[in-house]
Structure formats: C-alpha cells, structure tokens
Design a protein around this motif. Sequence first.
Motif, PDB file in Angstrom:
ATOM      1  N   PRO A   7       0.811  -1.233   0.000  1.00 32.77           N
ATOM      2  CA  PRO A   7       0.000   0.000   0.000  1.00 32.77           C
ATOM      3  C   PRO A   7       0.836   1.271   0.000  1.00 32.77           C
ATOM      4  O   PRO A   7       0.450   2.279  -0.599  1.00 32.77           O
ATOM      5  CB  PRO A   7      -0.827  -0.116   1.292  1.00 32.77           C
ATOM      6  N   ASN A 171     -10.696  -1.853  -3.857  1.00 24.51           N
ATOM      7  CA  ASN A 171      -9.754  -2.063  -2.755  1.00 24.51           C
ATOM      8  C   ASN A 171      -9.074  -3.416  -2.949  1.00 24.51           C
ATOM      9  O   ASN A 171      -9.222  -4.331  -2.156  1.00 24.51           O
ATOM     10  CB  ASN A 171     -10.512  -2.002  -1.421  1.00 24.51           C
ATOM     11  N   ARG A 177      -4.952  -1.061  -3.604  1.00 21.37           N
ATOM     12  CA  ARG A 177      -5.105  -0.743  -2.182  1.00 21.37           C
ATOM     13  C   ARG A 177      -4.049   0.274  -1.767  1.00 21.37           C
ATOM     14  O   ARG A 177      -2.889  -0.057  -1.554  1.00 21.37           O
ATOM     15  CB  ARG A 177      -5.009  -1.993  -1.315  1.00 21.37           C
ATOM     16  N   LEU A 181      -6.905   3.177   2.093  1.00 22.90           N
ATOM     17  CA  LEU A 181      -7.704   1.954   1.987  1.00 22.90           C
ATOM     18  C   LEU A 181      -7.117   0.840   2.845  1.00 22.90           C
ATOM     19  O   LEU A 181      -7.856   0.016   3.398  1.00 22.90           O
ATOM     20  CB  LEU A 181      -7.774   1.503   0.528  1.00 22.90           C
ATOM     21  N   SER A 185      -9.059  -1.189   5.698  1.00 20.02           N
ATOM     22  CA  SER A 185      -9.132  -2.653   5.647  1.00 20.02           C
ATOM     23  C   SER A 185      -8.594  -3.280   6.936  1.00 20.02           C
ATOM     24  O   SER A 185      -9.159  -4.254   7.441  1.00 20.02           O
ATOM     25  CB  SER A 185      -8.348  -3.181   4.443  1.00 20.02           C
TER      26      SER A 185
END
Length: 223
Positions: A7, A171, A177, A181, A185
Amino acid sequence: MDAAVSPILISLKTASASILTTFFLGIFAAKLVVGIRSKTLKMILDAVLTLPLVLPPTVAGFFLLYLFGVRGPAGRFFLDFFSVKIAFSWGATVLAAVALSFPLMYRSARGALEQVDPALAHTARTLGMSEWRVFWQVSLPTALPGVAAGGVLSFARGLGEFGATAMLAGNIAGRTRTLPLAVYSAVAAGDMDTAYRYVLVIVAISFAVVALMNYFAAKGAKP
C-alpha cells in the motif's frame, strides 16, 4: 511485493503520477482563467474547475465510475479501441487522485499568478517577448513559491484520497489498495497493529508536506 509494503508503494506511485499530471494541468487552467476578461465566464469556469473540491469524494467517484466504468462512454472507448480497462486498475487510482487534487493545484496557481505585478509582464512585452515567453520566463517564475506550495498540497491530497479511489479503483490488495484503503481494511479486519503502522506512515508524510508548504510560504513572503 511484500503485502505490508504494497500500500505504501502504490500510494507513492499514485501520488507521484497524479502530481505530474495535475501540476501542469493546474497551471494551464489557472493561466486560462486569469486571462479571461469576462467576469461572468471566469466565475462559471472557476466554479466548474473547483467543483470536485467541494463534492463529497464518493460522489466524485460515482461520476468517475459512470464515465470510466466498462459501460461508461470513456471506459467503453478505451476498452474498445485500446483494450484498456480503466476501472479497478492502478490507473484508476491515478485518475481519482488527479480529479480530486486538481482543484487545489488550480486554485493555488491561480492565486499566485493573480498576485504577480502586471508591470513586470508589461515591461517584458515592451522588450518584444511573446505572451508565452512572458508567462514562462516572467509570470511563472515570480509566482513559483505559491505554485510549488500548491503542488505539494496536491501531492498530499492525491496520497490521501480515499472515497473516489474506492469507488473507481476498488480495494484490491497489491493492485489498488492505497494507504488510506489499507488503514480502513486493517481496522475492518480488527488488525489494529497494522493500522497503527500505516497511520504513522501517513502522519510522517503529512508532517513533511506541512513543512514543505511552510518553506514555500516563507520563501514567497520574502521581499
């Protein structure tokens, strides 16, 4: 790619790609609006260009999904002619970041250009410089601190984009992602330790952004 680092890398790639686009689009749009003499036309165009800034990100994402989804006009065009699916791809994260960060770049550039002394441009014209040379060699360098501050702010906005990205890009772990996000998550999965680590990364980057903005603001305030 490490799942924990993914990410961060996706967010940095997305923000970097978006600011390369937003920076020049924002400057071009600001130059266009500043040069318009009609107050009514200027007001309407300014409202259109600023609209994504005041719309809820999910609403902006809805419009982007409508346009660039596989059944949308732009999405279908790219799919039919270039075999490129925009929605739910990494490119969609860039598109969402550009759409939401553009108004910040535009308004910062416009404000900086409007503060440039008109006498400087007038003097350059009397020396035989074309309008484009006046802009690139006189107006823009003079307004550069404000423009640069807008670029830094737009980079941060692209890095932190959540709502429009979730709508258009989804996502998808390891693909779309981004950091915001990933925080969502991790919290949804009850993995607070991972969420804390991602939040620390975002805070560190945000702090660096604020420091850069203060630097450019101080530089622009010097006589």
